[in-house]
Design a protein around this motif. Structure first.
Motif, short mmCIF file in Angstrom:
data_model
loop_
_atom_site.label_atom_id
_atom_site.label_comp_id
_atom_site.label_asym_id
_atom_site.label_seq_id
_atom_site.Cartn_x
_atom_site.Cartn_y
_atom_site.Cartn_z
N GLY A 55 9.79 52.19 -7.03
CA GLY A 55 10.35 52.39 -5.70
C GLY A 55 11.80 52.86 -5.78
N LEU A 56 12.54 52.31 -6.73
CA LEU A 56 13.93 52.73 -6.92
C LEU A 56 13.98 54.18 -7.39
CD1 LEU A 56 15.56 49.60 -8.65
CD2 LEU A 56 15.92 50.38 -6.30
N ALA A 57 13.10 54.52 -8.34
CA ALA A 57 13.10 55.88 -8.89
C ALA A 57 12.87 56.90 -7.78
CB ALA A 57 12.03 56.01 -9.97
N ALA A 58 12.02 56.53 -6.80
CA ALA A 58 11.67 57.46 -5.71
C ALA A 58 12.57 57.23 -4.48
CB ALA A 58 10.21 57.25 -5.33
N ARG A 59 13.52 56.31 -4.56
CA ARG A 59 14.31 55.87 -3.39
C ARG A 59 13.37 55.61 -2.21
NH1 ARG A 59 17.76 60.07 -5.00
NH2 ARG A 59 19.77 59.42 -5.84
N ASN A 60 12.32 54.85 -2.49
CA ASN A 60 11.33 54.52 -1.46
C ASN A 60 11.55 53.07 -1.04
OD1 ASN A 60 8.99 53.61 -0.16
ND2 ASN A 60 7.68 55.06 -1.26
N LEU A 61 12.20 52.90 0.13
CA LEU A 61 12.59 51.55 0.57
C LEU A 61 11.38 50.67 0.84
CD1 LEU A 61 14.81 49.58 1.28
CD2 LEU A 61 15.03 50.66 3.53
N GLU A 62 10.31 51.26 1.37
CA GLU A 62 9.12 50.47 1.66
C GLU A 62 8.52 49.90 0.36
OE1 GLU A 62 6.05 52.56 3.77
OE2 GLU A 62 4.74 50.80 3.81
N GLU A 63 8.49 50.71 -0.67
CA GLU A 63 7.92 50.26 -1.94
C GLU A 63 8.78 49.15 -2.56
OE1 GLU A 63 7.35 53.44 -4.74
OE2 GLU A 63 6.03 52.25 -6.01
N VAL A 64 10.10 49.36 -2.56
CA VAL A 64 11.00 48.34 -3.11
C VAL A 64 10.92 47.07 -2.26
CG1 VAL A 64 13.42 47.72 -3.55
CG2 VAL A 64 12.61 50.03 -4.09
N GLY A 65 10.97 47.26 -0.94
CA GLY A 65 11.05 46.11 -0.04
C GLY A 65 9.80 45.26 -0.05
N THR A 66 8.63 45.88 -0.05
CA THR A 66 7.40 45.07 -0.03
C THR A 66 7.26 44.31 -1.36
OG1 THR A 66 6.17 47.06 -0.62
CG2 THR A 66 6.08 46.40 1.66
N ALA A 67 7.61 44.95 -2.46
CA ALA A 67 7.54 44.24 -3.75
C ALA A 67 8.56 43.10 -3.78
CB ALA A 67 7.80 45.22 -4.91
N MET A 68 9.73 43.31 -3.19
CA MET A 68 10.76 42.27 -3.18
C MET A 68 10.30 41.07 -2.36
SD MET A 68 14.70 42.54 -1.86
CE MET A 68 14.30 42.51 -0.11
N GLU A 69 9.71 41.31 -1.19
CA GLU A 69 9.20 40.20 -0.38
C GLU A 69 8.11 39.45 -1.14
OE1 GLU A 69 8.01 40.91 3.66
OE2 GLU A 69 10.05 41.49 4.28
N GLN A 70 7.22 40.21 -1.79
CA GLN A 70 6.12 39.59 -2.54
C GLN A 70 6.67 38.75 -3.68
OE1 GLN A 70 3.12 39.80 -1.47
NE2 GLN A 70 2.28 38.51 -3.10
N SER A 71 7.66 39.27 -4.39
CA SER A 71 8.26 38.55 -5.50
C SER A 71 8.91 37.25 -4.99
CB SER A 71 9.30 39.45 -6.19
OG SER A 71 10.01 38.75 -7.17
N THR A 72 9.60 37.35 -3.86
CA THR A 72 10.26 36.18 -3.26
C THR A 72 9.23 35.11 -2.89
OG1 THR A 72 11.94 37.63 -2.31
CG2 THR A 72 11.74 35.43 -1.35
N LEU A 73 8.20 35.53 -2.17
CA LEU A 73 7.23 34.54 -1.69
C LEU A 73 6.41 33.96 -2.83
CD1 LEU A 73 6.14 36.31 1.62
CD2 LEU A 73 7.64 34.32 1.37
N ALA A 74 6.10 34.78 -3.84
CA ALA A 74 5.36 34.27 -5.00
C ALA A 74 6.19 33.26 -5.77
CB ALA A 74 4.95 35.42 -5.91
N MET A 75 7.48 33.54 -5.94
CA MET A 75 8.38 32.60 -6.62
C MET A 75 8.45 31.27 -5.87
SD MET A 75 12.48 32.95 -7.10
CE MET A 75 13.15 31.58 -6.18
N HIS A 76 8.64 31.36 -4.55
CA HIS A 76 8.76 30.13 -3.76
C HIS A 76 7.43 29.38 -3.70
CE1 HIS A 76 12.92 30.07 -2.30
NE2 HIS A 76 12.87 31.38 -2.47
N ALA A 77 6.32 30.09 -3.59
CA ALA A 77 5.02 29.42 -3.56
C ALA A 77 4.78 28.66 -4.86
CB ALA A 77 3.91 30.44 -3.33
N CYS A 78 5.16 29.29 -5.96
CA CYS A 78 5.01 28.66 -7.28
C CYS A 78 5.88 27.40 -7.37
CB CYS A 78 5.42 29.70 -8.31
SG CYS A 78 5.37 29.16 -9.99
N ALA A 79 7.11 27.48 -6.86
CA ALA A 79 8.02 26.32 -6.90
C ALA A 79 7.55 25.23 -5.93
CB ALA A 79 9.44 26.78 -6.56
N MET A 80 7.00 25.64 -4.79
CA MET A 80 6.51 24.64 -3.82
C MET A 80 5.34 23.84 -4.37
SD MET A 80 6.40 26.38 -0.08
CE MET A 80 7.71 27.46 0.42
N ALA A 81 4.59 24.46 -5.29
CA ALA A 81 3.42 23.79 -5.86
C ALA A 81 3.79 22.90 -7.05
CB ALA A 81 2.38 24.82 -6.28
N ALA A 82 5.10 22.80 -7.38
CA ALA A 82 5.54 21.88 -8.44
C ALA A 82 5.35 20.44 -7.96
CB ALA A 82 7.00 22.15 -8.80
#
Ligand code: PMV
Length: 333
Positions: free
Chosen positions: A227-254
């Motif tokens: 997404g960065l290579a293509a300056r595609n904000l949607e691609e970067v942004g959706t992956a960033m939200e997914q990374s955030t929520l996956a990280m927090h979901a993993c921590a919440m399940a501790a």
């Protein structure tokens, strides 16, 4: 009397693809790759003076003596600098942030990056971004990324390569590559309850979702990179939200579960998605704390900031932009 001194300035950074979990605790090697954006105007300035009159290292933070824990982590970094440079002597370290510690952005990344840079040069060593990044990484992995401006990657390291570059961050694109903004929504006062190192350790040991997180992370980092290579904000942004929520979901399940979110965190995330439904390209992220950071274009930043200001429970907002890398000057302030 000989004085060896240097002053360093480093910016904070925010991970677009998150790091959470360590492959090696002693070496502080991340289990997953991460990609970040270095942020202006959030600066830590640190001076290091190796002074023959000292009988121990000293550290002041924003003009006040550091706590024992803060001093210990600084001494560990200074010890690594002394071991690598073969320079002996104790240091007086003075560090200050131009942003409040409660601004909603971690000061550990800019702090350990500036300390590593100032200590390395004060110890008489030639400025070397790779070495400084690897030194900073051992104190705080996110600090390795603040050595460079703009968009930066910290790959999963292979310590068997025996090459310092394998342990350092690497620059992807400079701060002028893409005129994005990060709108920070502060949702609570005070320090976070469980720091990142303790939180990662608990997650690794007890979360049934940890292996799934480690398996999913490289793909999310790939999506951010492309997404960065293509300056595609949607691609970067959706992956960033997914990374955030996956990280927090993993921590919440501790066990016990780590909940970094406050009600206002969720309200701010919903506000960002609401903007998107109205056609504004804004995407959220959150680190190991309750604050929300929204990624958007410079043109949309005023609207994103106004929306977050108006969100229930958001205490204040500020806008950050792509920042430069570490700067170190030999000598005093
Ligand atoms: O490097 P640390 O110990 O400050 O951990 C950083 C962890 C996150 O901020 C949650 C994610 C990241 O990659 O910065």
């Amino acid at each position: 009397m000989t004085m060896h001194s240097a002053v360093a300035r480093a910016h904070a950074n925010i991970a677009l693809a998150k790091y959470w979990g360590k492959a090696d605790v002693a070496l502080n090697l991340p289990a997953v790759p991460s990609i970040s954006l270095t942020l202006a105007p959030l600066i830590t300035e640190t001076s290091v003076v190796f002074d023959e009159r000292l009988s121990a290292d000293t550290l002041s933070l924003d003009g006040a003596p550091a706590t024992a824990g803060e001093l210990r982590r600084a001494v560990e970094l200074l010890d690594r600098v002394r071991a690598l440079s073969r320079f002996q002597g104790f240091a007086r370290v003075e560090s200050s942030n131009n942003f409040p510690t409660a601004a909603g952005l971690a000061s550990s990344a800019s702090g350990f990056c500036a300390l590593a840079g100032a200590a390395w040069v004060a110890a008489g060593q030639a400025y070397n971004e790779t070495v400084i990044s690897a030194l900073a990484r051992q104190s705080s992995a996110s600090a390795a990324r603040s050595v460079y401006g703009g968009f930066v990657e910290l790959p999963v390291a292979d310590p068997t390569q025996g090459d310092v570059a394998a342990l350092a961050a690497r620059p992807l694109y400079g701060p002028d590559y893409w005129d994005l903004r990060i709108v920070v929504a502060v949702t609570a006062e005070g320090r976070k309850s469980v720091g990142s190192t303790a939180g990662m350790g608990l997650t690794e040991r007890t979360s049934p979702y940890y292996e799934a997180w480690v398996a999913a992370s490289p793909g999310l980092a790939d999506q951010v990179r492309s997404g960065l290579a293509a300056r595609n904000l949607e691609e970067v942004g959706t992956a960033m939200e997914q990374s955030t929520l996956a990280m927090h979901a993993c921590a919440m399940a501790a066990d016990p579960g780590l909940i970094y979110f406050q009600p206002a965190t969720l309200a701010a995330m919903e506000a960002v998605r609401g903007l998107r439904r109205d056609g504004v390209a804004a995407y959220f992220t959150a680190d190991a704390g309750p604050h929300v950071k929204a990624l958007c274009t410079a043109a949309d930043a005023p609207q994103v900031q106004a929306q977050l200001e108006a969100t229930n429970g958001v205490l204040r907002t500020m806008v950050a932009l792509p920042g430069a890398g570490l700067v170190v000057q030999p000598g005093g302030k």
